[in-house]
Design a protein around this motif. Structure first.
Motif, PDB file in Angstrom:
ATOM      1  N   GLY A 169       0.790  -1.227   0.000  1.00  0.00           N
ATOM      2  CA  GLY A 169       0.000   0.000   0.000  1.00  0.00           C
ATOM      3  C   GLY A 169       0.821   1.274   0.000  1.00  0.00           C
ATOM      4  N   VAL A 170       1.894   1.314   0.822  1.00  0.00           N
ATOM      5  CA  VAL A 170       2.710   2.523   0.903  1.00  0.00           C
ATOM      6  C   VAL A 170       3.390   2.803  -0.432  1.00  0.00           C
ATOM      7  N   THR A 171       3.938   1.755  -1.050  1.00  0.00           N
ATOM      8  CA  THR A 171       4.608   1.932  -2.340  1.00  0.00           C
ATOM      9  C   THR A 171       3.618   2.353  -3.419  1.00  0.00           C
ATOM     10  N   ILE A 172       2.438   1.763  -3.395  1.00  0.00           N
ATOM     11  CA  ILE A 172       1.402   2.146  -4.352  1.00  0.00           C
ATOM     12  C   ILE A 172       1.100   3.641  -4.232  1.00  0.00           C
ATOM     13  N   SER A 173       0.933   4.111  -3.011  1.00  0.00           N
ATOM     14  CA  SER A 173       0.646   5.539  -2.790  1.00  0.00           C
ATOM     15  C   SER A 173       1.779   6.411  -3.326  1.00  0.00           C
ATOM     16  N   TYR A 230      -4.873  -3.291  -9.804  1.00  0.00           N
ATOM     17  CA  TYR A 230      -4.564  -3.370  -8.371  1.00  0.00           C
ATOM     18  C   TYR A 230      -5.798  -3.102  -7.527  1.00  0.00           C
ATOM     19  N   GLN A 231      -6.551  -2.061  -7.903  1.00  0.00           N
ATOM     20  CA  GLN A 231      -7.714  -1.666  -7.106  1.00  0.00           C
ATOM     21  C   GLN A 231      -8.743  -2.773  -7.015  1.00  0.00           C
ATOM     22  N   ASN A 232      -8.851  -3.601  -8.028  1.00  0.00           N
ATOM     23  CA  ASN A 232      -9.837  -4.676  -8.031  1.00  0.00           C
ATOM     24  C   ASN A 232      -9.210  -6.056  -7.817  1.00  0.00           C
ATOM     25  N   THR A 233      -7.941  -6.054  -7.404  1.00  0.00           N
ATOM     26  CA  THR A 233      -7.197  -7.291  -7.137  1.00  0.00           C
ATOM     27  C   THR A 233      -7.382  -8.315  -8.261  1.00  0.00           C
ATOM     28  N   ILE A 234      -7.278  -7.831  -9.491  1.00  0.00           N
ATOM     29  CA  ILE A 234      -7.422  -8.709 -10.653  1.00  0.00           C
ATOM     30  C   ILE A 234      -6.101  -9.442 -10.892  1.00  0.00           C
TER      31      ILE A 234
END
Length: 705
Positions: free
Chosen positions: A4-8, A41-45
């Motif tokens: 999550g931190v890296t994504i942000s 990523y947002q939908n964990t596809i």
């Protein structure tokens, strides 16, 4: 692992990149492209988001996964068009990542952290490395996680190998990687064990929280299909499981979003100087041991009662310890408070939860980079609790940020202290004694409410809907906690402004006031126990108008999802521990049929007159009045006539509550019921059949004369 931190970080830098490369794009356009680039990523596809940027072949595979998701799960009739749109933005994001030296260089150790932790977990299981040495190496190679997290990962691997249920959670990427590579390294039999253990974990987690782990199940489904294994990960695995009344996680529209917290550094923030010097935040309750060992808030509560005494609910203490260990995350912003009217500092969380017993009382810690230190005064009182998530109070967060950054504003946030009060116990047996319903129907009703979260009690006048609703709530809570039960009555003028929030006139103009349901949900969100909102005459209100944008959020699978409120710059959700009980009279002829939107969101449970129930028969025995028995027998005959009347039906039968009272049942009381309650009701039912009203009125009067 949690990226999550890296994504942000990548989101922020990618947004700046788009601003530089597309200076003609508006901010709203840029935000849309950023969001679409992270659609996988947002939908964990994608099971491994960063792996998508490894090569052109990986990008094509990602494109196929988006298309499958849109066709099979979203069932979009524009799947091809939408896939092309998301893929264009995914390629644009790849161009940005490649400009940074490629995904492995830019992302660093997080690119393949699941590979690293698998290697060490496997070595411990195979006996080629000791646990302590492996954990030390993992902390070195994957430093974004602490010792406790790495120990749990090793334990996860061992549970999978043995096919034993594990009760801690791992993210989709790590879970699926472990299962696949257990199969490659140890064979299909061990892979089956890993799948069975994961299925048991999913069911356990659903029982604890109501979360169906859709992304993990999607990954496991692919594995069983590719390997021809007969293990189900469909919804059928949840059959017969009723989630507990509390929840430890909630659905979130963006799990990577930054959260904002108020934090007290010890009593009166006496530890603040030490926290600032060490770059940590720390909370007490060290007698509980490592907080990561608890699988639910209920386990924490039980341990607190064991250690500190069985006094009160420990609501605030349980919430603080659970959130500190499980919900606070790297990248979140923390405001240090002193008392309820002063801010001492601000910082950015940088580390995972660590239990350090050598620290004594304040053994629960996290690393924090403190960015600001000083004293800022608040005009109104803030939260009294040790740790409070204030993310959804966006106006308040902005004021705190501006205040520390130099643009001081007054604060209006308030959160009253919670007093622990002991309430009278109330059990299912108490319900069955008070409410004339058999045990099987009670179990069905309770199950409906806990599963659907919204139930409408419908029935004829006088069947005790209101009485049953409150006692149903008490029976589920196990006590008569009136603070967790709220009742309102809908009517044709009831509005969103009454229910959620709206502007109301004052002596000097207008002010924004919060409605009864808003306040109730905010109260429930601070607790893990069940809360019950009871709505009388629910069919008399305009549900779409009253609930507004929150109407869809009352559905059980939408609980915890946040939406922007109409009148405030604030994200709001309906907590999963809020249960809604509506009531409606089936004899109300002035109302049109309920619309489909309401029926889809509620389960309907019919309450019928209970004259023949064991409870009511016991009540008649206690009354011990022959004339009363004859009156009841006559009303039962009357109900048969009403039920068989084509213009009425069972929904118009006379309920038993007309005859339930704490007063002395004598001739005068019975005549009053007949003359002023039953006969007026018959006149309304048979307004165009005067002879029938006259005959039955005479019959009833004869019985009680």
């Amino acid at each position: 692992m949690d990226i999550g931190v890296t994504i942000s970080k990548v989101r922020k830098e990618y947004k700046e990149y788009l601003r530089e490369t597309h200076p003609d794009w508006a901010d709203t356009t840029i935000s849309t492209h950023v969001s679409d680039a992270f659609y996988l990523y947002q939908n964990t596809i994608a099971l491994s988001f960063w792996k998508c940027f490894e090569s052109d072949a990986a990008m094509e595979k990602a494109k196929g996964e988006i298309l499958d998701y849109l066709k099979q799960e979203v069932m979009s009739d524009r799947a091809d068009e939408r896939t092309a749109q998301y893929y264009r933005d995914l390629k644009r994001l790849k161009e940005f990542i490649d400009s940074k030296g490629g995904v492995k260089t830019y992302i660093g150790y997080e690119y393949d952290c699941e590979v690293i932790v698998y290697k060490y977990a496997k070595m411990v299981y195979d006996g080629t490395m000791e646990m302590d040495a492996a954990v030390k190496a993992m902390c070195q190679d994957v430093p974004c996680f602490g010792e406790t997290s790495h120990k749990l990962t090793i334990m996860l691997f061992a549970s999978m190998m043995k096919g034993v249920k594990y009760t801690r959670r791992s993210n989709t990427e790590t879970t699926v990687y472990f299962i696949v590579h257990i199969g490659k390294d140890y064979g299909q039999e061990q892979m089956v064990n890993a799948l069975k253990a994961t299925q048991e974990n999913i069911k356990y987690y659903y029982e604890q929280t109501g979360n169906k782990s859709n992304s993990i199940r999607r990954g496991c489904k692919k594995i069983v299909e590719e390997n021809n294994i007969d293990i189900s990960f469909d919804d059928e695995i949840f059959d017969g499981i009723i989630p507990k009344e509390n929840t430890d996680t909630a659905l979130s529209s963006d799990a990577t979003a930054t959260h904002y917290w108020l934090y007290a550094a010890g009593d009166g923030s006496a530890n603040w100087e030490n926290d600032y010097a060490e770059g940590i935040m720390a909370i007490g309750w060290s007698d509980l041991g490592d907080l990561m060992e608890y699988s639910s808030k209920e386990e924490m509560r039980a341990k607190m009662k064991e250690v500190y005494g069985d006094t009160g609910s420990y609501k605030n203490q349980v919430l603080a310890t659970w959130q500190f260990a499980n919900e606070l995350k790297p990248g979140d912003v923390v405001f240090v408070k002193k008392g309820r009217k002063q801010i001492l500092g601000r910082g950015l969380v940088e580390g995972e939860y660590v239990f350090d017993p050598e620290r004594g009382q304040y053994a629960n810690t996290r690393m924090v980079r403190w960015t600001d230190k000083g004293e800022w005064e608040l005009s109104d009182q803030g939260a009294i609790k040790t740790l409070t998530d204030i993310t959804s109070y966006t106006d308040y967060v902005k004021k705190l940020q501006n205040m520390i950054d130099g643009d001081k504003h007054e604060d209006t946030f308030d959160d009253a202290a919670d007093e622990e009060i002991t309430f009278e116990p109330y059990t299912a047996d108490d319900f069955l004694t008070d409410v004339y319903m058999d045990e099987d129907r009670y179990k069905v009703l309770k199950s409906l409410l806990l599963t659907k979260k919204n139930v409408i009690l419908q029935g004829a006048p006088g069947v005790g809907k209101t009485f049953a609703a409150k006692r149903l709530a008490f029976s589920i809570m196990g006590e008569k906690d009136t603070n967790r039960v709220k009742m309102v009555q809908f009517h044709q003028s009831y509005s969103y402004e009454d229910f959620i929030m709206g502007f109301r006139p004052t002596e000097t103009g207008f002010e924004l006031r919060k409605g009864v349901f808003y306040e109730f949900c905010r109260q429930a969100a601070e607790d893990d126990r069940p809360y019950f909102f009871i709505i009388d005459e629910i069919n008399r209100g305009n549900l779409s108008k009253i609930f507004g944008e929150l109407f869809m959020l009352i559905e059980s699978d939408k609980r915890g999802v946040e939406l922007q409120l109409l009148y405030a710059d604030e994200q709001f959700s309906i907590p999963s521990n809020v249960y809604i009980i509506g009531m409606m009279n089936t004899a109300d002829r002035s109302l049109a049929m309920l619309d489909y939107a309401l029926r889809r969101r509620f389960a309907f449970f019919e309450l019928a007159p209970a004259f023949s129930s064991a409870g009511f028969r016991a009540y008649r025995t206690k009354v011990n009045n022959p004339k009363f028995d004859r009156l009841i027998a006559t009303v039962e005959q009357l109900n048969d006539v009403i039920a068989n009347d084509d213009s009425l039906g069972e929904g118009f039968c006379i309920g038993h509550s007309y005859f339930c009272t704490n007063a002395t049942i004598n001739d005068e009381w019975m005549r009053s019921v007949v003359e002023y309650e039953l006969i007026p009701l018959l006149k309304e039912y048979w307004f165009d059949e005067a002879v029938k009203v006259k005959d039955w009125s005479r019959t009833l009067r004869e019985v009680v004369k």
